[in-house]
Design a protein around this motif. Structure first.
Motif, short mmCIF file in Angstrom:
data_model
loop_
_atom_site.label_atom_id
_atom_site.label_comp_id
_atom_site.label_asym_id
_atom_site.label_seq_id
_atom_site.Cartn_x
_atom_site.Cartn_y
_atom_site.Cartn_z
N PRO A 261 43.87 40.96 37.41
CA PRO A 261 43.47 41.85 38.49
C PRO A 261 42.64 41.11 39.54
O PRO A 261 42.15 40.01 39.30
CB PRO A 261 42.59 42.87 37.77
CG PRO A 261 41.99 42.09 36.65
CD PRO A 261 43.03 41.08 36.22
N ALA A 262 42.49 41.75 40.70
CA ALA A 262 41.54 41.25 41.70
C ALA A 262 40.12 41.50 41.19
O ALA A 262 39.88 42.50 40.50
CB ALA A 262 41.76 41.97 43.02
N VAL A 263 39.20 40.62 41.56
CA VAL A 263 37.83 40.71 41.04
C VAL A 263 36.84 40.90 42.20
O VAL A 263 36.90 40.17 43.19
CB VAL A 263 37.46 39.45 40.24
CG1 VAL A 263 36.00 39.51 39.79
CG2 VAL A 263 38.39 39.32 39.03
N TYR A 264 35.93 41.88 42.04
CA TYR A 264 34.88 42.14 43.04
C TYR A 264 33.54 42.11 42.32
O TYR A 264 33.35 42.84 41.35
CB TYR A 264 35.10 43.50 43.70
CG TYR A 264 36.40 43.57 44.47
CD1 TYR A 264 36.44 43.35 45.84
CD2 TYR A 264 37.60 43.81 43.80
CE1 TYR A 264 37.65 43.39 46.54
CE2 TYR A 264 38.80 43.85 44.47
CZ TYR A 264 38.83 43.63 45.85
OH TYR A 264 40.02 43.67 46.53
N ALA A 265 32.63 41.27 42.80
CA ALA A 265 31.36 41.15 42.09
C ALA A 265 30.28 40.57 42.98
O ALA A 265 30.53 40.17 44.12
CB ALA A 265 31.52 40.28 40.85
N GLY A 266 29.05 40.57 42.44
CA GLY A 266 27.97 39.83 43.07
C GLY A 266 27.14 40.57 44.07
O GLY A 266 26.10 40.09 44.51
#
Lengths: 464, 464
Positions: free
Chosen positions: B112-117
Motif C-alpha cells: 500500500p501507499a504509506v503516509y506518516a510522520g
C-alpha cells in the motif's frame, strides 16, 4: 388504590426541567414540598441512643410477637441459650401458630404465657412486667406500631427487616427510642454471616486499602411464596407489589456493606437515585396460578421486576443496591466490596488482591482458603459447636440472637442501633420517591442528627 | 484545567430542589439550558441512513489511520480475506508504526501507499481515489474530525470505540453520514463475540421471554498501561481521567445488551442517571511510578474509580452500565440479561431457565452445553477455521472485519449503523453531565429522529 392516587407529583417547572411528562390532575404536592419533609428533622424527644448502655440483665426475659416465617427460628435460638434468657410470653394473631410454638417449648420444659386469636393480643401481652425484650416478626406494616407500643411499655425491641416502610415510620422509631432510652434493633441477620464478618475483619485489618464502592442486593425468586395463599400472612408481600415501586427489601444486602463502610460511624448515606424496569414477572406468572387465587390474571402490579438504586456516601463511596424477587435466577446478595488493594464478590465468594497476580485474577483455591483462615471472625470459631447445633441460614441467625442476648446480659451497647436500622431500611421509601419521579436524586434524612461523624467501632468488632 | 472550570453548573433553584450545594461563582450555564441542547435536534442535512444500501463492491479497497494498539489487528484480518479486500494505503503519525506494518504487509506481498510522520498525514491520504473504506483506530478525540473528513472525501468509515466523546461530536457524525449517504460504523467487536451472538440468538428464539433488564460493564484494571509512557499514544487515556468524570468507555459492555434489546429497532434509550465513587486508585498508584513520569504523585484525577449508570428505555427496560479501570479485580463486561423465562450472566457465563430447576439454580454443565449447541450463531460454525487461524479477542475481531467487508462486497446494509454507534457511545457525555450535576436524570438525544420505532432485524441475525 389509595397509594396509586397518592403518587408524588412533579411541579410543572421541575418536570419540564427533567424532560418528564407532567400529570396536571394530581399536582397537589410538589417535589419541593415533598423533598423538604425528607431533610426536615422532626423535633427530638430525647438524647441520642448512640452507644446506649443499660444495666446488665442476668437473664433476659424475652417475648415474641409473630410466629410465622421468622419468629419460630428466633424462639428456638433463644431457647438454646440456657440461663442467659427466658421466654416469658408469646403472641400470634393465629392460634395455630402459638399452639405449634408451644409444642416445641413444652418439650423443652418452657411454659410462657400465650396471647393469640386477635389483632391486638400483643397489646395485652405488653402489659406484663416480666418482659425485658420483645422480638417482632410480623408483616412489614405492623413493625412500627408494634415496636413503638413495646418501647412505650418500657421494653427493648428487636424487629425483623425492614423496620419500617414509610419515611415517617422510620422517624417514629428513632424518636421513640430516644424518648424512652431503649434499644430498638433491626434484626439484620446477614451482618452476622461468616462471609460478611470475614470481610468486616479484612476491612478493619486494611486488606482492602481505601474503600471506594460496594454492591448489595436481594435477588431471590419469590414468585412461588408470594402467590401462595399461605406463604406470607394474608399474602402481605405480593400486596406491596401492587402498592408501590422501588426497593422493598434493601437491608439483607445493604446492612453488611454499610458496616464495611462505617455508615453512622464516620460516614453516612448522603443521597440516592433509583430506577425500576418494567413489570412483567408477576403479571405473566399470575396467568398460571389457580383461578380462585386473589392474584390470578392480574396486571396491576406497580413494582418493576428489577429495581436498582445507587447510593452516594458523604465520603464519596458509592453502593449499588438491587431488588429482584421475580426473575428466574439463583439467589444472590452480591456482597461486593471494592478498595484500592482488594475486591470481593459473592455468589460464589471470590477475592482478588493487588498483591497477588497484580489483582487481575481471583485468588486460587489455596490462596483464598488462606485468607479465610487468617481473617475469619473469632466468634465463628468460638461458637462453632452451637452454630452447628442450631444453624439458621447457615448459622448467622443463631449468632445474631446470641450477640443480642449476650450484650444485654453484659450491659453492652447492641451491635446495631436504631440509627443503623433506619439508615438501611429507609432506602424503601426513598427509592419509591426517586422511581416515581423518574430517578431524581433524593437526600437521605440524617437520623443521627449529625452524630454520624464520630468514629466508633461496632461492638462485635471491638472484642477482637 | 479548562474542563474543570467548564463544569456545568446548577441554577440556584434547581440545586435547592435537588438539595445540592450551589456554586455561585460558575453559574453561567443553567441545567435547563444545558439539557435543552440535549434534546434539541440539530438541523438535518440529509435523509436517514437507516438500512443504507450501496452498490456491491467486489473488492473493497481499505485504508487505515492509526496503527497503534488496535489498527494492526484489523489490518491483519483484512489481509486474511484474500480477494474480498485490498489494502491500498496506511497511515500513522509515527513512522515506526507504518514501518512495522509494512514489514508484515510486504511479507504477504501487499504494497500500500504509506503516509506518516505528521499529524495531518491522513488528510493527504484521503485525497486518493482508490479507497472505499477507511478504518480509524486513533486516540478518542481524533475520531470525529478524522471520520468526518473521511466521509467528506466520499469514503465509508469504520471507527474504533468510542466514536466520540462529546455530545456535539456524536451529532456531527450522524449529520455527516446522512449528508454524504455513507456508512459510519463503530467497530464494536464484542457484538461479534461467540457468547454475545449466542445470547442474541436465544433472545430472538424467545428463550428469555419478556426482556426486563441487563447489565453491561467495562471492568478492566488498566493502571499499568495508563501510567506506561508507551501504553497509549501520548498517554492519552490517563489524560481523560484528569479531564472528566463519568463512563469513559461504555460500548463494549453496552453494545451487545443494546442489541439484545432492539435499541434503534423498536426500542430506544430514553434517559439515564450516573454516579461515580471517589477517586483513589490512580492517585494512590501514582505514588508508586517512576519520578520522571508525568503522572507521578498526582492527585488531580477527576474521574471516580467506579462509575455506575442506569439507563431506562422507552419500553421500560433498564440497563446498569459500569466503568472501572483501576480496581484490582479480574476483567468483566458482566453481560447480564434478564427476562421472564431466563437469566444470563457472564464472567463466567452462566444461564438459568424458568423451565429447569424452577430457575432457582444455574444450568449444570451438561444442560448449559446443550443450550450452547442449540443456539450458537451459525457464523461461528461457518467461519470456524478462519477464526482459529486469525483470532483477535477469541475471534470476535476477525468475525467483525469479515462481516464488514462481506456486507460491502454484497451491497448489504452493515450490521451496525451510525445511530447504533452514537446511541451506545453517547453515554460518555451524558454520564459526565449527570455525575457533575449530582446524578440528575438526563434524556438521550434521539439520533434516529423518531425512526427507532420501526422493527427491523440486524443483518447478522437476518441470515439465520
Amino acid at each position: 388504590m389509595q397509594d396509586r392516587r397518592d403518587f408524588i407529583k412533579l411541579s410543572a417547572a421541575v418536570a419540564a426541567f427533567l424532560g418528564l411528562p407532567v400529570s396536571k390532575t394530581h399536582a397537589r404536592e410538589t417535589v419541593e414540598e415533598r423533598l423538604h419533609t425528607l431533610t426536615n428533622q422532626p423535633y427530638r424527644r430525647g438524647p441520642s441512643v448512640m452507644g446506649l448502655k443499660k444495666a446488665p440483665i442476668d437473664q433476659v426475659r424475652v417475648a415474641f410477637i409473630g410466629l410465622g416465617n421468622r419468629g419460630p427460628g428466633h424462639m428456638r435460638h433463644v431457647a438454646a441459650l440456657g440461663d442467659k434468657a427466658k421466654i416469658t410470653a408469646i403472641c400470634d394473631i393465629r392460634e395455630e401458630r402459638t399452639t405449634k410454638a408451644m409444642d416445641f417449648l413444652s418439650s423443652k420444659g418452657i411454659k410462657p404465657a400465650v396471647y393469640a386469636g386477635k389483632a391486638d393480643a400483643y397489646k395485652e401481652m405488653l402489659q406484663r412486667d416480666d418482659i425485658d425484650l420483645v422480638i417482632i416478626a410480623t408483616p412489614w406494616d405492623d413493625h412500627v406500631p408494634m415496636a413503638v407500643e413495646t418501647m412505650r411499655h418500657g421494653k427493648h425491641v428487636a424487629i425483623e427487616v425492614p423496620v419500617a416502610v414509610t419515611l415517617e415510620g422510620h422517624w417514629e422509631l428513632v424518636n421513640t427510642a430516644e424518648e424512652t432510652q431503649l434499644n430498638c434493633m433491626m434484626m439484620e441477620n446477614v451482618c452476622y454471616g461468616d462471609e460478611e464478618l470475614w470481610i468486616m475483619n479484612m476491612v478493619h485489618s486494611g486488606v482492602f486499602g481505601t474503600l471506594t464502592y460496594g454492591e448489595a442486593a436481594y435477588i431471590h425468586d419469590l414468585k412461588g411464596s408470594m402467590f401462595s395463599k399461605t406463604g406470607y400472612y394474608d399474602m402481605f408481600r405480593i400486596r406491596h407489589h401492587v402498592r408501590q415501586d422501588g426497593n422493598l427489601y434493601p437491608t439483607h444486602g445493604l446492612g453488611p456493606v454499610a458496616q464495611y463502610m462505617d455508615i453512622g460511624r464516620g460516614d453516612r448515606f448522603d443521597h440516592m437515585v433509583s430506577m425500576s424496569s418494567l413489570e412483567a414477572g408477576l403479571s405473566e406468572h399470575s396467568k398460571t396460578v389457580e383461578q380462585d387465587n386473589e392474584f390470578y390474571n392480574r396486571s396491576d402490579f406497580m413494582h418493576g421486576d428489577m429495581n436498582s438504586s445507587l447510593i452516594k456516601t458523604a465520603q464519596g463511596r458509592t453502593i449499588l443496591v438491587q431488588h429482584d424477587v421475580v426473575t428466574p435466577r439463583p439467589y444472590s446478595r452480591i456482597n461486593a466490596l471494592a478498595g484500592t488493594k482488594a475486591y470481593h464478590e459473592g455468589y460464589p465468594s471470590r477475592l482478588s488482591l493487588a498483591s497477588k497476580h497484580g489483582g487481575h485474577q481471583w485468588l486460587n483455591e489455596e490462596e483464598y482458603a488462606d485468607m479465610r483462615r487468617r481473617y475469619t471472625h473469632p466468634i465463628w470459631e468460638d461458637l462453632k459447636e452451637e452454630i452447628a447445633a442450631n444453624g439458621g441460614h447457615g448459622g448467622m441467625d443463631f449468632v445474631q440472637i446470641y450477640r443480642l442476648i449476650d450484650c444485654l446480659n453484659r450491659g453492652l451497647p447492641l451491635d446495631m442501633d436504631v440509627y443503623d436500622g433506619a439508615d438501611w431500611s429507609v432506602v424503601t421509601p426513598l427509592s419509591k420517591i426517586s422511581t416515581e419521579l423518574g430517578s431524581v436524586p433524593v437526600k437521605f434524612p440524617d437520623f443521627t442528627r449529625d452524630s454520624w461523624k464520630e468514629k466508633r467501632s461496632y461492638g462485635i468488632m471491638a472484642n477482637l
